[in-house]
Design an enzyme around this catalytic site. Structure first.
Site, PDB file in Angstrom:
ATOM      1  N   GLN A 121       0.858  -1.187   0.000  1.00 13.73           N
ATOM      2  CA  GLN A 121       0.000   0.000   0.000  1.00 13.73           C
ATOM      3  C   GLN A 121       0.897   1.241   0.000  1.00 13.73           C
ATOM      4  O   GLN A 121       0.413   2.352  -0.162  1.00 13.73           O
ATOM      5  CB  GLN A 121      -0.886   0.034   1.234  1.00 13.73           C
ATOM      6  CG  GLN A 121      -1.788  -1.173   1.359  1.00 13.73           C
ATOM      7  CD  GLN A 121      -2.499  -1.200   2.677  1.00 13.73           C
ATOM      8  OE1 GLN A 121      -3.539  -0.552   2.863  1.00 13.73           O
ATOM      9  NE2 GLN A 121      -1.957  -1.929   3.626  1.00 13.73           N
ATOM     10  N   HIS A 151      -1.226   1.623  -4.397  1.00 10.15           N
ATOM     11  CA  HIS A 151      -1.568   3.044  -4.262  1.00 10.15           C
ATOM     12  C   HIS A 151      -0.650   3.962  -5.056  1.00 10.15           C
ATOM     13  O   HIS A 151      -0.604   5.155  -4.808  1.00 10.15           O
ATOM     14  CB  HIS A 151      -1.570   3.443  -2.782  1.00 10.15           C
ATOM     15  CG  HIS A 151      -2.646   2.739  -2.009  1.00 10.15           C
ATOM     16  ND1 HIS A 151      -2.668   2.680  -0.636  1.00 10.15           N
ATOM     17  CD2 HIS A 151      -3.726   2.041  -2.404  1.00 10.15           C
ATOM     18  CE1 HIS A 151      -3.729   2.006  -0.229  1.00 10.15           C
ATOM     19  NE2 HIS A 151      -4.384   1.592  -1.285  1.00 10.15           N
ATOM     20  N   CYS A 194      -1.037  13.748 -14.755  1.00  8.89           N
ATOM     21  CA  CYS A 194      -1.897  14.921 -14.969  1.00  8.89           C
ATOM     22  C   CYS A 194      -3.220  14.756 -14.218  1.00  8.89           C
ATOM     23  O   CYS A 194      -3.823  13.684 -14.264  1.00  8.89           O
ATOM     24  CB  CYS A 194      -2.185  15.071 -16.466  1.00  8.89           C
ATOM     25  SG  CYS A 194      -3.400  16.351 -16.810  1.00  8.89           S
ATOM     26  N   GLY A 245       2.669  -4.594   8.992  1.00  4.92           N
ATOM     27  CA  GLY A 245       2.757  -3.144   9.135  1.00  4.92           C
ATOM     28  C   GLY A 245       1.603  -2.394   8.525  1.00  4.92           C
ATOM     29  O   GLY A 245       1.768  -1.285   8.005  1.00  4.92           O
ATOM     30  N   THR A 246       0.410  -2.999   8.582  1.00  5.23           N
ATOM     31  CA  THR A 246      -0.763  -2.267   8.103  1.00  5.23           C
ATOM     32  C   THR A 246      -1.862  -2.334   9.151  1.00  5.23           C
ATOM     33  O   THR A 246      -2.050  -3.339   9.819  1.00  5.23           O
ATOM     34  CB  THR A 246      -1.273  -2.815   6.756  1.00  5.23           C
ATOM     35  OG1 THR A 246      -2.444  -2.078   6.363  1.00  5.23           O
ATOM     36  CG2 THR A 246      -1.624  -4.293   6.815  1.00  5.23           C
ATOM     37  N   ASN A 261       2.703  -6.861  13.565  1.00  5.35           N
ATOM     38  CA  ASN A 261       2.337  -5.481  13.857  1.00  5.35           C
ATOM     39  C   ASN A 261       2.433  -5.291  15.366  1.00  5.35           C
ATOM     40  O   ASN A 261       1.843  -6.080  16.103  1.00  5.35           O
ATOM     41  CB  ASN A 261       0.890  -5.227  13.380  1.00  5.35           C
ATOM     42  CG  ASN A 261       0.532  -3.766  13.437  1.00  5.35           C
ATOM     43  OD1 ASN A 261       0.990  -3.028  14.315  1.00  5.35           O
ATOM     44  ND2 ASN A 261      -0.264  -3.308  12.485  1.00  5.35           N
TER      45      ASN A 261
HETATM   46  N1  APR Z   1       6.584  -2.741  12.207  1.00  6.85           N
HETATM   47  C1  APR Z   1       5.353  -3.210  11.880  1.00  6.85           C
HETATM   48  N2  APR Z   1       4.216  -2.470  11.993  1.00  6.85           N
HETATM   49  C2  APR Z   1       4.349  -1.219  12.469  1.00  6.85           C
HETATM   50  C3  APR Z   1       5.589  -0.659  12.844  1.00  6.85           C
HETATM   51  C4  APR Z   1       6.732  -1.481  12.692  1.00  6.85           C
HETATM   52  N3  APR Z   1       7.959  -1.047  13.030  1.00  6.85           N
HETATM   53  N4  APR Z   1       5.378   0.618  13.277  1.00  6.85           N
HETATM   54  C5  APR Z   1       4.049   0.839  13.171  1.00  6.85           C
HETATM   55  N5  APR Z   1       3.428  -0.251  12.697  1.00  6.85           N
HETATM   56  C6  APR Z   1       2.007  -0.453  12.414  1.00  6.85           C
HETATM   57  C7  APR Z   1       1.056   0.426  13.198  1.00  6.85           C
HETATM   58  O1  APR Z   1       0.716  -0.212  14.413  1.00  6.85           O
HETATM   59  C8  APR Z   1      -0.146   0.479  12.263  1.00  6.85           C
HETATM   60  O2  APR Z   1      -1.064  -0.580  12.543  1.00  6.85           O
HETATM   61  O3  APR Z   1       1.825  -0.103  11.075  1.00  6.85           O
HETATM   62  C9  APR Z   1       0.465   0.246  10.875  1.00  6.85           C
HETATM   63  C10 APR Z   1       0.406   1.466   9.988  1.00  6.85           C
HETATM   64  O4  APR Z   1      -0.946   1.724   9.752  1.00  6.85           O
HETATM   65  P1  APR Z   1      -1.357   2.997   8.891  1.00  6.85           P
HETATM   66  O5  APR Z   1      -0.591   4.187   9.342  1.00  6.85           O
HETATM   67  O6  APR Z   1      -2.859   3.002   8.869  1.00  6.85           O
HETATM   68  O7  APR Z   1      -0.804   2.663   7.416  1.00  6.85           O
HETATM   69  P2  APR Z   1      -1.451   1.716   6.351  1.00  6.85           P
HETATM   70  O8  APR Z   1      -2.127   0.542   6.996  1.00  6.85           O
HETATM   71  O9  APR Z   1      -0.421   1.438   5.333  1.00  6.85           O
HETATM   72  O10 APR Z   1      -2.584   2.676   5.696  1.00  6.85           O
HETATM   73  C11 APR Z   1      -3.250   2.170   4.563  1.00  6.85           C
HETATM   74  O11 APR Z   1      -4.230   4.352   4.203  1.00  6.85           O
HETATM   75  O12 APR Z   1      -3.683   6.572   4.470  1.00  6.85           O
HETATM   76  C12 APR Z   1      -3.948   5.573   3.519  1.00  6.85           C
HETATM   77  O13 APR Z   1      -3.116   5.326   1.347  1.00  6.85           O
HETATM   78  C13 APR Z   1      -2.722   5.362   2.695  1.00  6.85           C
HETATM   79  O14 APR Z   1      -1.652   3.321   2.009  1.00  6.85           O
HETATM   80  C14 APR Z   1      -2.209   4.002   3.122  1.00  6.85           C
HETATM   81  C15 APR Z   1      -3.474   3.307   3.597  1.00  6.85           C
END
Ligand code: APR
Length: 246
Positions: free
Chosen positions: A98, A116, A124, A185-186, A211
């Site tokens: 993502q 993404h 554009c 990590g999401t 996570n």
């Molecule tokens: N290792 C693993 N996970 C981690 C770490 C780490 N060192 N540090 C933080 N995290 C976790 C957090 O606990 C959280 O659950 O990574 C996750 C990040 O979540 P978000 O900030 O929501 O990011 P993401 O899940 O990629 O968001 C999805 O949302 O904002 C939109 O387009 C954007 O691609 C993004 C999408």
């Protein structure tokens, strides 16, 4: 637990990984929703939208230039490099991300499904064609598309926008066929990406989540590691390498 996952990896032919901002956190790239995730007083949802760009393209480019600058200064971390090792474990390996930071590519993976888009690219806002690929955009004098004269915008998918359909369809197909699916990590909140691990699990894949914080997926995972990716993944690579040798 790592040993059990290592043995699952040994038996699996098709491995799929979905990453989010957390895999880049240890490189110094702020996550969106983590405690350090907000930029100044704005939230991604307020800036990463076509409406925000139409209303104030200068502010949106200031935000993206800040993120581009930050990303240029950071490097892949051990978590990114560990995910390159996964390539040698599976007959069919797919990394779906993502993230738009390009760090998986810089770590050495080239066949990536970027759901993404990629923050370094310009497209554009009107005809959506790519142009002036890696040009830095001046927020006070936004470059125009050579095809139609529209303003250039970052080559990323904004909230409310369609994801690249071919990339998304391939991601769904790979999730359906997976023997083992890693969600790393999401926050597992933003769809359609967040439905990929659920689909994989429904089709019989083993689901592994990494996570530090629990997510809506944690209850569904066969294995949940409350750990940072940059710390856990190299340990997993070590265990799998030992098992392979055994
Ligand atoms: N290792 C693993 N996970 C981690 C770490 C780490 N060192 N540090 C933080 N995290 C976790 C957090 O606990 C959280 O659950 O990574 C996750 C990040 O979540 P978000 O900030 O929501 O990011 P993401 O899940 O990629 O968001 C999805 O949302 O904002 C939109 O387009 C954007 O691609 C993004 C999408």
């Amino acid at each position: 637990m790592l040993g059990e996952v290592a043995r699952l990896i040994q038996k699996a032919r098709r491995g799929v990984v979905l990453t989010g901002a957390g895999i880049s956190a240890e490189s110094g790239v702020p996550t969106f929703r983590g405690k350090d995730g907000l930029w100044k007083q704005y939230r991604a949802e307020e800036l990463a939208t076509l409406e925000a760009f139409r209303a104030d393209s200068k502010l949106v480019w200031e935000w993206y230039n800040w993120r581009r600058e930050l990303i240029r200064k950071v490097h892949p971390n051990p978590g990114h490099y560990a995910l390159v090792e996964f390539k040698s474990w599976f007959e069919d390996y797919t990394l779906i991300t993502q993230n738009v930071d390009g760090l998986h590519r810089r770590a050495g993976l080239d066949d990536i499904l970027e759901l993404h888009g990629n923050i370094q690219l310009n497209i554009c806002v009107e005809c959506r064609l790519p142009d002036k690929a890696e040009l830095d955009i001046d927020p006070d004098n936004i470059a125009q598309c050579k095809h139609c004269g529209g303003k250039l915008r970052p080559g990323v998918v904004w909230f409310g926008e369609m994801l690249p359909q071919a990339v998304l369809q391939k991601a769904f197909r790979k999730a359906e066929e997976a023997d083992i699916f890693f969600s790393i990590g999401t926050s597992a909140l933003v769809h359609p990406a967040a439905s990929l691990p659920v689909l994989a699990r429904q089709r019989g894949a083993k689901l592994v989540e990494i996570n530090p914080d629990e997510t809506p997926l944690t209850g569904l995972a066969d294995y949940y590691f409350a750990a940072r990716a940059g710390e856990l993944l190299p340990r997993l690579v070590e265990v799998v390498s030992k098992e392979h040798k055994a």
